[in-house]
Design a protein around this motif. Sequence first.
Motif, mmCIF file in Angstrom:
data_model
loop_
_atom_site.group_PDB
_atom_site.id
_atom_site.type_symbol
_atom_site.label_atom_id
_atom_site.label_comp_id
_atom_site.label_asym_id
_atom_site.label_seq_id
_atom_site.Cartn_x
_atom_site.Cartn_y
_atom_site.Cartn_z
ATOM 1 N N SER A 1 10.729 9.433 -2.000
ATOM 2 C CA SER A 1 9.289 9.177 -2.541
ATOM 3 C C SER A 1 8.874 10.435 -3.221
ATOM 4 N N LYS B 1 5.713 16.417 5.277
ATOM 5 C CA LYS B 1 5.262 15.284 5.003
ATOM 6 C C LYS B 1 5.865 14.144 4.759
ATOM 7 N N GLN C 1 -5.271 7.720 8.058
ATOM 8 C CA GLN C 1 -4.354 8.212 6.806
ATOM 9 C C GLN C 1 -4.196 7.097 5.728
ATOM 10 N N THR C 2 -3.565 6.072 6.533
ATOM 11 C CA THR C 2 -3.235 4.973 5.617
ATOM 12 C C THR C 2 -4.352 4.299 4.816
ATOM 13 N N PRO D 1 0.355 12.346 7.347
ATOM 14 C CA PRO D 1 1.031 12.744 6.341
ATOM 15 C C PRO D 1 0.126 13.382 5.304
ATOM 16 N N PHE E 1 5.290 5.509 9.910
ATOM 17 C CA PHE E 1 5.815 4.060 9.535
ATOM 18 C C PHE E 1 6.988 3.529 10.182
ATOM 19 N N TYR F 1 8.755 0.468 1.823
ATOM 20 C CA TYR F 1 9.670 0.184 0.569
ATOM 21 C C TYR F 1 10.619 -0.814 0.758
ATOM 22 N N CYS G 1 5.436 10.902 7.423
ATOM 23 C CA CYS G 1 5.745 9.428 7.070
ATOM 24 C C CYS G 1 6.559 8.642 7.843
ATOM 25 N N ASP H 1 -0.167 14.268 2.013
ATOM 26 C CA ASP H 1 0.258 14.193 0.826
ATOM 27 C C ASP H 1 -0.897 14.391 -0.104
ATOM 28 N N PHE I 1 11.615 7.565 2.113
ATOM 29 C CA PHE I 1 10.719 8.542 2.181
ATOM 30 C C PHE I 1 10.884 9.856 1.234
ATOM 31 N N ILE J 1 9.271 4.397 -6.451
ATOM 32 C CA ILE J 1 10.120 4.447 -5.194
ATOM 33 C C ILE J 1 10.733 3.134 -4.848
ATOM 34 N N SER K 1 0.587 -1.143 0.077
ATOM 35 C CA SER K 1 0.050 0.223 0.003
ATOM 36 C C SER K 1 0.947 1.093 -0.123
ATOM 37 N N GLY K 2 2.273 1.075 -0.022
ATOM 38 C CA GLY K 2 2.913 2.288 -0.213
ATOM 39 C C GLY K 2 3.214 2.862 1.097
ATOM 40 N N GLN K 3 3.309 2.127 2.308
ATOM 41 C CA GLN K 3 3.763 2.498 3.614
ATOM 42 C C GLN K 3 5.146 2.079 3.889
ATOM 43 N N PHE L 1 -5.539 7.097 2.120
ATOM 44 C CA PHE L 1 -4.313 7.077 1.227
ATOM 45 C C PHE L 1 -4.637 5.818 0.320
HETATM 46 N N1 LIG Z 1 -0.028 5.801 3.901
HETATM 47 C C1 LIG Z 1 0.808 6.848 3.049
HETATM 48 N N2 LIG Z 1 1.680 5.979 2.269
HETATM 49 C C2 LIG Z 1 2.500 6.566 1.652
HETATM 50 N N3 LIG Z 1 3.302 6.200 0.858
HETATM 51 C C3 LIG Z 1 3.924 7.499 0.236
HETATM 52 O O1 LIG Z 1 4.910 7.496 -0.568
HETATM 53 N N4 LIG Z 1 3.524 8.480 0.684
HETATM 54 C C4 LIG Z 1 2.437 7.960 1.628
HETATM 55 C C5 LIG Z 1 1.674 8.962 2.515
HETATM 56 O O2 LIG Z 1 1.406 10.040 2.179
HETATM 57 N N5 LIG Z 1 0.743 7.752 2.957
#
Ligand SMILES: Nc1nc2[nH]c(O)nc2c(=O)[nH]1
Length: 309
Positions: free
Chosen positions: A143, A240, A298-299, A257, A248, A27, A244, A259, A140, A151, A23-25, A302
Amino acid sequence: METGTIPVDELEGGLDLYRTLESGQSYLWRRSDGEMYGGSPAPEAWYYTVVDGEVIRVRRRGGPDGDPTAGVAADATTGRLEWESTTDAEPLVRRLLRLDDDLEAIVDAAPDDPLLREAYEAHRGMRLVDDPAFGCLISFICSTQMRVSRIHAMVSTLAAEYGDAIAFDGETYHAFPTPAQLAAATESELRDLGLGYRAPYVVRTAELVADGEAHPEEARDLEYEAAREYLTRFVGVGDKVADCVLLFSLGFDEAVPLDTWLKSAVEEYYPDCDRGSYAATSRAIREQLGGEYAGYAQTYIFHHLRTGE
Ligand SMILES: Nc1nc2[nH]c(O)nc2c(=O)[nH]1
């Protein structure tokens, strides 16, 4: 090799491993079929990471009807989480995937807000991660203005080029580089690896940590806004990115965050929370999303808005 199994029905609120790790939280995990961030789960694939020199692999298997792959995508409350490692990794797996968080209670206590309810319902079992702070900080910094798949590719390249190689079960795994390993890289090397304008930020930040001038872990004991301010001393870190890293890797579950996706949510769903500055908008949206666990909210939002799922 050490191995173990954690029954998913023992985890309050279940576990969706795919959404937790794609989910991008984080890497810092990779998928054994190499197809991470392609938009679909892989029931048989392992996810792996290296922490403190130990390789850790996890996969979620088994549905209620005995099919080893059943339920993996559709049902976050059945089956089991299998792990394999160079060490007895159950405590580490529990910590990295926050398996002891009572996700059910967090979701139940969330404000009765239509967008948030929809996101929690659509992605049941997605947990926050608890990544090592230095790897999270560098991830991040990389990112900014990047898609999640790019990323992830950048962070994987940094590990392959500069991290320690560790042999495990006939394969070679790479740890995320230490601050000293990354500080020894040159800007032009990192530009050649595709980091672009982020290259000097990564080198300068690694130098600050390697030289003992600052460490992201030092933010852990500060009050939330002071912790965010502390992290902005690293090069390439604004509010921001700092949020993160707090969310995380440093246990600040209240960090939200702001974003692009959250800003669009503020515009469309919570216009009263737009207070002009990052700090003031962040305070207002934190209240709106439930305070203590607003970072969980937020997660979910997002991921919900980014994927449209
Ligand atoms: N939950 C989130 N995941 C993220 N990944 C990323 O690259 N940015 C974010 C974010 O703002 N929130």
